[in-house]
Each structure stands twice: as C-alpha cells, then as structure tokens.
Design a protein around this motif. Sequence first.
Motif, PDB file in Angstrom:
ATOM      1  N   SER A  45      31.217  55.417 124.638  1.00 54.29           N
ATOM      2  CA  SER A  45      30.331  55.463 125.806  1.00 54.29           C
ATOM      3  C   SER A  45      28.860  55.525 125.419  1.00 54.29           C
ATOM      4  O   SER A  45      27.983  55.360 126.255  1.00 54.29           O
ATOM      5  CB  SER A  45      30.670  56.665 126.693  1.00 54.29           C
ATOM      6  N   THR A  46      28.600  55.764 124.125  1.00 54.42           N
ATOM      7  CA  THR A  46      27.213  55.842 123.667  1.00 54.42           C
ATOM      8  C   THR A  46      26.939  54.789 122.597  1.00 54.42           C
ATOM      9  O   THR A  46      27.862  54.238 121.995  1.00 54.42           O
ATOM     10  CB  THR A  46      26.889  57.237 123.087  1.00 54.42           C
ATOM     11  N   VAL A  47      25.656  54.511 122.399  1.00 55.83           N
ATOM     12  CA  VAL A  47      25.212  53.558 121.382  1.00 55.83           C
ATOM     13  C   VAL A  47      24.461  54.339 120.310  1.00 55.83           C
ATOM     14  O   VAL A  47      23.531  55.083 120.628  1.00 55.83           O
ATOM     15  CB  VAL A  47      24.283  52.492 122.005  1.00 55.83           C
ATOM     16  N   THR A  57      26.899  44.987 117.187  1.00 52.43           N
ATOM     17  CA  THR A  57      27.935  44.889 118.222  1.00 52.43           C
ATOM     18  C   THR A  57      27.293  44.682 119.593  1.00 52.43           C
ATOM     19  O   THR A  57      27.760  43.845 120.377  1.00 52.43           O
ATOM     20  CB  THR A  57      28.803  46.171 118.227  1.00 52.43           C
ATOM     21  N   VAL A  58      26.235  45.429 119.878  1.00 49.87           N
ATOM     22  CA  VAL A  58      25.526  45.266 121.159  1.00 49.87           C
ATOM     23  C   VAL A  58      25.001  43.836 121.267  1.00 49.87           C
ATOM     24  O   VAL A  58      25.161  43.178 122.302  1.00 49.87           O
ATOM     25  CB  VAL A  58      24.365  46.284 121.287  1.00 49.87           C
ATOM     26  N   LYS A  59      24.418  43.351 120.186  1.00 54.69           N
ATOM     27  CA  LYS A  59      23.859  41.995 120.197  1.00 54.69           C
ATOM     28  C   LYS A  59      24.952  40.944 120.402  1.00 54.69           C
ATOM     29  O   LYS A  59      24.826  40.082 121.269  1.00 54.69           O
ATOM     30  CB  LYS A  59      23.102  41.718 118.891  1.00 54.69           C
ATOM     31  N   GLY A  72      18.869  35.136 117.818  1.00 53.52           N
ATOM     32  CA  GLY A  72      17.547  34.926 117.254  1.00 53.52           C
ATOM     33  C   GLY A  72      16.833  36.256 117.128  1.00 53.52           C
ATOM     34  O   GLY A  72      17.321  37.281 117.617  1.00 53.52           O
ATOM     35  N   PRO A  73      15.674  36.248 116.508  1.00 50.53           N
ATOM     36  CA  PRO A  73      14.939  37.501 116.293  1.00 50.53           C
ATOM     37  C   PRO A  73      14.531  38.191 117.600  1.00 50.53           C
ATOM     38  O   PRO A  73      14.365  39.408 117.627  1.00 50.53           O
ATOM     39  CB  PRO A  73      13.721  37.083 115.477  1.00 50.53           C
ATOM     40  N   GLU A  74      14.399  37.433 118.671  1.00 50.68           N
ATOM     41  CA  GLU A  74      14.021  38.048 119.957  1.00 50.68           C
ATOM     42  C   GLU A  74      15.109  38.980 120.485  1.00 50.68           C
ATOM     43  O   GLU A  74      14.807  39.925 121.207  1.00 50.68           O
ATOM     44  CB  GLU A  74      13.655  36.981 121.005  1.00 50.68           C
ATOM     45  N   LEU A  75      16.357  38.760 120.107  1.00 47.54           N
ATOM     46  CA  LEU A  75      17.433  39.659 120.534  1.00 47.54           C
ATOM     47  C   LEU A  75      17.293  41.016 119.842  1.00 47.54           C
ATOM     48  O   LEU A  75      17.392  42.059 120.490  1.00 47.54           O
ATOM     49  CB  LEU A  75      18.813  39.059 120.245  1.00 47.54           C
ATOM     50  N   ASP A  76      17.048  40.981 118.542  1.00 46.95           N
ATOM     51  CA  ASP A  76      16.841  42.233 117.799  1.00 46.95           C
ATOM     52  C   ASP A  76      15.603  42.964 118.318  1.00 46.95           C
ATOM     53  O   ASP A  76      15.604  44.189 118.460  1.00 46.95           O
ATOM     54  CB  ASP A  76      16.707  41.956 116.295  1.00 46.95           C
ATOM     55  N   ALA A  77      14.568  42.201 118.613  1.00 49.51           N
ATOM     56  CA  ALA A  77      13.329  42.795 119.140  1.00 49.51           C
ATOM     57  C   ALA A  77      13.580  43.432 120.505  1.00 49.51           C
ATOM     58  O   ALA A  77      13.062  44.518 120.799  1.00 49.51           O
ATOM     59  CB  ALA A  77      12.236  41.729 119.237  1.00 49.51           C
ATOM     60  N   GLY A  78      14.390  42.783 121.337  1.00 48.32           N
ATOM     61  CA  GLY A  78      14.722  43.328 122.652  1.00 48.32           C
ATOM     62  C   GLY A  78      15.517  44.626 122.546  1.00 48.32           C
ATOM     63  O   GLY A  78      15.239  45.587 123.262  1.00 48.32           O
ATOM     64  N   ILE A  79      16.486  44.637 121.638  1.00 44.22           N
ATOM     65  CA  ILE A  79      17.279  45.856 121.416  1.00 44.22           C
ATOM     66  C   ILE A  79      16.358  46.973 120.940  1.00 44.22           C
ATOM     67  O   ILE A  79      16.436  48.102 121.425  1.00 44.22           O
ATOM     68  CB  ILE A  79      18.418  45.602 120.398  1.00 44.22           C
ATOM     69  N   ASP A  80      15.465  46.651 120.010  1.00 46.33           N
ATOM     70  CA  ASP A  80      14.532  47.644 119.476  1.00 46.33           C
ATOM     71  C   ASP A  80      13.639  48.205 120.593  1.00 46.33           C
ATOM     72  O   ASP A  80      13.408  49.410 120.661  1.00 46.33           O
ATOM     73  CB  ASP A  80      13.689  47.015 118.362  1.00 46.33           C
ATOM     74  N   THR A  81      13.167  47.336 121.465  1.00 47.77           N
ATOM     75  CA  THR A  81      12.323  47.757 122.587  1.00 47.77           C
ATOM     76  C   THR A  81      13.072  48.723 123.500  1.00 47.77           C
ATOM     77  O   THR A  81      12.528  49.748 123.924  1.00 47.77           O
ATOM     78  CB  THR A  81      11.854  46.519 123.397  1.00 47.77           C
ATOM     79  N   VAL A  82      14.329  48.392 123.801  1.00 51.16           N
ATOM     80  CA  VAL A  82      15.146  49.230 124.684  1.00 51.16           C
ATOM     81  C   VAL A  82      15.447  50.579 124.030  1.00 51.16           C
ATOM     82  O   VAL A  82      15.341  51.625 124.684  1.00 51.16           O
ATOM     83  CB  VAL A  82      16.440  48.489 125.091  1.00 51.16           C
ATOM     84  N   VAL A  97      23.520  52.463 130.175  1.00 53.53           N
ATOM     85  CA  VAL A  97      22.062  52.507 130.346  1.00 53.53           C
ATOM     86  C   VAL A  97      21.402  51.483 129.426  1.00 53.53           C
ATOM     87  O   VAL A  97      20.503  50.737 129.848  1.00 53.53           O
ATOM     88  CB  VAL A  97      21.512  53.928 130.099  1.00 53.53           C
ATOM     89  N   VAL A  98      21.842  51.426 128.176  1.00 56.05           N
ATOM     90  CA  VAL A  98      21.287  50.453 127.227  1.00 56.05           C
ATOM     91  C   VAL A  98      21.532  49.041 127.750  1.00 56.05           C
ATOM     92  O   VAL A  98      20.618  48.204 127.763  1.00 56.05           O
ATOM     93  CB  VAL A  98      21.899  50.647 125.817  1.00 56.05           C
TER      94      VAL A  98
END
Length: 113
Positions: A45-47, A57-59, A72-82, A97-98
């Motif tokens: 239930s948590t990340v 896994t989320v990506k 692409g790198p924008e996916l990693d950047a988006g995860i990092d932002t969140v 929530v994530v």
Amino acid sequence: MSAREELIVKYAADLKDKCGVTPDMDLLTKVTIGCGPSIYNKDSSTVAGSQQSELDTVKNNFLIKKLGLNDGPELDAGIDTVIEKYGRSNANKYRAVVYYLLAIHFKKESIYN
C-alpha cells in the motif's frame, strides 16, 4: 464506512496536509479502486521512495502500462517531483496518493473517466 472509504479519507488528508493539494475526490476514488487489493496490504500500500526497484515498478506498471506513457527521462523526473512533493522524509507514501499525483502531473486524469 467501508475499509476502502476509510482509506480514501486517509489519502485525501495526506494530499491536503502533506502535499498541499485539495484532492478531486472522484479522481482519488477511481485511482484508489485502480490500485486493487494492494491498498489493504501494509507493504504494497506504500511506495518506498528511496528504493530504485520500487520506483522502477511505479514507472513500468503505472506510468507506462496504465497511463500509456513512453519511457524516457521525463518519467523519472515526474516520479522525483511527486516524491519530493509528498516529502522524502515521510515514511508512509501511500501508493494511491503517489499514483494520484502522477496522474495529475502527467495530465492523464482522463484515463480514469
């Protein structure tokens, strides 16, 4: 109130208190339902925001498979932002929530309509 409804209330509180976001309850409910039974398991239930395998896994499972985004790198950047928005030091980053924040970040709310 069902167990899922109680969790959705908890997720909404996290969005408001920890992320400074007023949640769209309809979208949050749909994202939570989309997480399936994982929301009831303490581990799934948590990340783990500091664990690369978890972020992969989320990506792969959410951003690429569910939201249909190209890798692409924008996916990693988006995860990092969140993760940053949720708070890196916050031990319990709820998966729903994530995923909610990622859907909004990538403007993919329409996936849940």
